[in-house]
Write a protein that holds these residues in place. Structure first.
Motif, PDB file in Angstrom:
ATOM      1  N   SER A 250       3.931  -0.190  -8.406  1.00 42.46           N
ATOM      2  CA  SER A 250       5.153  -0.816  -8.659  1.00 42.46           C
ATOM      3  C   SER A 250       5.871  -1.740  -7.289  1.00 42.46           C
ATOM      4  O   SER A 250       6.692  -2.612  -7.495  1.00 42.46           O
ATOM      5  CB  SER A 250       6.211   0.102  -9.226  1.00 42.46           C
ATOM      6  OG  SER A 250       6.419   1.093  -8.515  1.00 42.46           O
ATOM      7  N   GLN A 251       5.478  -1.267  -6.395  1.00 41.89           N
ATOM      8  CA  GLN A 251       6.226  -1.508  -5.252  1.00 41.89           C
ATOM      9  C   GLN A 251       5.471  -2.584  -4.707  1.00 41.89           C
ATOM     10  O   GLN A 251       6.346  -3.827  -4.409  1.00 41.89           O
ATOM     11  CB  GLN A 251       5.884  -0.646  -3.851  1.00 41.89           C
ATOM     12  CG  GLN A 251       7.149   0.477  -3.953  1.00 41.89           C
ATOM     13  CD  GLN A 251       6.792   1.569  -2.523  1.00 41.89           C
ATOM     14  OE1 GLN A 251       5.725   1.568  -2.225  1.00 41.89           O
ATOM     15  NE2 GLN A 251       7.875   2.348  -2.433  1.00 41.89           N
ATOM     16  N   GLY A 252       4.104  -2.814  -4.880  1.00 42.60           N
ATOM     17  CA  GLY A 252       3.412  -4.112  -4.547  1.00 42.60           C
ATOM     18  C   GLY A 252       3.788  -5.109  -5.377  1.00 42.60           C
ATOM     19  O   GLY A 252       3.912  -6.252  -5.091  1.00 42.60           O
ATOM     20  N   LEU A 253       3.986  -4.759  -6.673  1.00 40.19           N
ATOM     21  CA  LEU A 253       4.399  -5.892  -7.802  1.00 40.19           C
ATOM     22  C   LEU A 253       5.658  -6.338  -7.430  1.00 40.19           C
ATOM     23  O   LEU A 253       5.995  -7.542  -7.463  1.00 40.19           O
ATOM     24  CB  LEU A 253       4.391  -5.230  -9.143  1.00 40.19           C
ATOM     25  CG  LEU A 253       4.798  -6.105 -10.314  1.00 40.19           C
ATOM     26  CD1 LEU A 253       3.825  -7.394 -10.385  1.00 40.19           C
ATOM     27  CD2 LEU A 253       4.995  -5.330 -11.622  1.00 40.19           C
TER      28      LEU A 253
ATOM     29  N   HIS B 257       7.096  -6.471  -4.392  1.00 46.53           N
ATOM     30  CA  HIS B 257       7.163  -7.336  -3.397  1.00 46.53           C
ATOM     31  C   HIS B 257       6.611  -8.780  -3.515  1.00 46.53           C
ATOM     32  O   HIS B 257       7.118  -9.496  -3.116  1.00 46.53           O
ATOM     33  CB  HIS B 257       6.131  -6.525  -2.407  1.00 46.53           C
ATOM     34  CG  HIS B 257       5.942  -7.534  -0.984  1.00 46.53           C
ATOM     35  ND1 HIS B 257       7.239  -7.813  -0.289  1.00 46.53           N
ATOM     36  CD2 HIS B 257       4.924  -8.005  -0.566  1.00 46.53           C
ATOM     37  CE1 HIS B 257       6.562  -8.308   0.566  1.00 46.53           C
ATOM     38  NE2 HIS B 257       5.371  -8.602   0.646  1.00 46.53           N
ATOM     39  N   GLN B 258       5.612  -8.770  -4.466  1.00 46.74           N
ATOM     40  CA  GLN B 258       4.751  -9.963  -4.877  1.00 46.74           C
ATOM     41  C   GLN B 258       5.894 -10.974  -5.533  1.00 46.74           C
ATOM     42  O   GLN B 258       6.109 -12.097  -5.252  1.00 46.74           O
ATOM     43  CB  GLN B 258       3.743  -9.813  -5.706  1.00 46.74           C
ATOM     44  CG  GLN B 258       2.484  -9.298  -5.111  1.00 46.74           C
ATOM     45  CD  GLN B 258       1.837 -10.079  -3.999  1.00 46.74           C
ATOM     46  OE1 GLN B 258       2.090 -11.595  -4.105  1.00 46.74           O
ATOM     47  NE2 GLN B 258       1.671  -9.557  -2.610  1.00 46.74           N
ATOM     48  N   ILE B 259       6.556 -10.421  -6.497  1.00 42.37           N
ATOM     49  CA  ILE B 259       7.721 -11.237  -7.080  1.00 42.37           C
ATOM     50  C   ILE B 259       8.832 -11.551  -6.385  1.00 42.37           C
ATOM     51  O   ILE B 259       9.100 -12.933  -6.325  1.00 42.37           O
ATOM     52  CB  ILE B 259       8.266 -10.321  -8.427  1.00 42.37           C
ATOM     53  CG1 ILE B 259       7.178  -9.985  -9.405  1.00 42.37           C
ATOM     54  CG2 ILE B 259       9.479 -10.986  -8.672  1.00 42.37           C
ATOM     55  CD1 ILE B 259       7.791  -9.142 -10.450  1.00 42.37           C
ATOM     56  N   THR B 260       9.326 -10.834  -5.305  1.00 38.51           N
ATOM     57  CA  THR B 260      10.328 -11.244  -4.286  1.00 38.51           C
ATOM     58  C   THR B 260       9.771 -12.311  -3.677  1.00 38.51           C
ATOM     59  O   THR B 260      10.354 -13.270  -3.055  1.00 38.51           O
ATOM     60  CB  THR B 260      10.711 -10.001  -3.702  1.00 38.51           C
ATOM     61  OG1 THR B 260      11.151  -9.016  -4.551  1.00 38.51           O
ATOM     62  CG2 THR B 260      11.845 -10.419  -2.533  1.00 38.51           C
ATOM     63  N   SER B 261       8.540 -12.014  -3.008  1.00 46.10           N
ATOM     64  CA  SER B 261       8.052 -13.061  -1.959  1.00 46.10           C
ATOM     65  C   SER B 261       7.649 -14.483  -2.632  1.00 46.10           C
ATOM     66  O   SER B 261       8.074 -15.508  -2.303  1.00 46.10           O
ATOM     67  CB  SER B 261       6.461 -12.783  -1.519  1.00 46.10           C
ATOM     68  OG  SER B 261       6.665 -11.491  -0.998  1.00 46.10           O
ATOM     69  N   LEU B 262       7.474 -14.574  -3.974  1.00 41.49           N
ATOM     70  CA  LEU B 262       7.449 -15.769  -4.806  1.00 41.49           C
ATOM     71  C   LEU B 262       8.729 -16.500  -5.042  1.00 41.49           C
ATOM     72  O   LEU B 262       8.795 -17.583  -5.294  1.00 41.49           O
ATOM     73  CB  LEU B 262       6.678 -15.453  -5.946  1.00 41.49           C
ATOM     74  CG  LEU B 262       5.162 -15.032  -6.300  1.00 41.49           C
ATOM     75  CD1 LEU B 262       4.993 -14.805  -7.698  1.00 41.49           C
ATOM     76  CD2 LEU B 262       4.573 -16.279  -5.599  1.00 41.49           C
TER      77      LEU B 262
ATOM     78  N   PRO C 275       9.784  -8.557   4.955  1.00 41.79           N
ATOM     79  CA  PRO C 275       8.596  -8.713   5.679  1.00 41.79           C
ATOM     80  C   PRO C 275       8.926  -8.734   7.418  1.00 41.79           C
ATOM     81  O   PRO C 275       8.119  -8.306   7.973  1.00 41.79           O
ATOM     82  CB  PRO C 275       8.054 -10.115   5.065  1.00 41.79           C
ATOM     83  CG  PRO C 275       8.661 -10.166   3.832  1.00 41.79           C
ATOM     84  CD  PRO C 275       9.929  -9.517   3.912  1.00 41.79           C
TER      85      PRO C 275
END
Length: 152
Positions: free
Chosen positions: A6-9, A11-16, A91
């Motif tokens: 869930s943390q990785g997901l 982070h990916q959404i936020t980065s996008l 990041p």
């Protein structure tokens, strides 16, 4: 506790989101500049023409629509600026923990730039909304006074 997946997901959404946030901020700055041009036209005769036409409903409708656009800029641009501030800080701080100062520097630059751009567009929107409220209120008051003198 939050799982790694869930943390990785998250982070990916936020980065996008960073790139669209930056483009949205640039759009709001352009919209604010466009609205300044419209506001100048309103001041130099646009509102007066609406008032002199004697159509109260058209004056109210135009005023509401233009004030809402300025309020839209006032509210959303600073929110986007805050998003653009927070997104690169995660990041950047992680890079600091790994000793990568170059990445942190880039992240901080993006963070500060988006804050300033968001606040700039928000300030322009705020000033435009205040001016327009005053101008349209005056025009409505003048129209009411004119109608009273004509009928009285």
């Amino acid at each position: 506790m939050v799982t790694g997946l869930s943390q990785g997901l998250m982070h990916q959404i936020t980065s996008l989101l960073l790139e669209p946030v930056i483009w949205a901020l640039l759009f709001f700055v352009a919209l604010a500049i466009y609205e300044v041009g419209i506001c100048i036209g309103e001041y130099w005769g646009g509102i007066r023409k609406l008032r002199d036409a004697g159509n109260r409903d058209a004056l109210v409708l135009a005023g509401k629509r233009r004030i809402e656009r300025a309020d839209f800029i006032t509210r959303l641009a600073p929110m986007l600026g805050l998003m653009g501030t927070l997104i690169p800080l995660g990041p950047g701080l992680a890079a600091l923990g790994e000793g990568e100062l170059r990445i942190l520097t880039t992240a901080m630059t993006v963070a500060f730039d988006t804050t300033v751009i968001g606040l700039l567009a928000g300030m322009i929107g705020f000033v435009l909304a205040r001016l327009r409220r005053r101008w349209y209120d005056q025009a409505l008051h003048q129209l009411a006074t004119l109608e009273t003198t004509q009928h009285g």
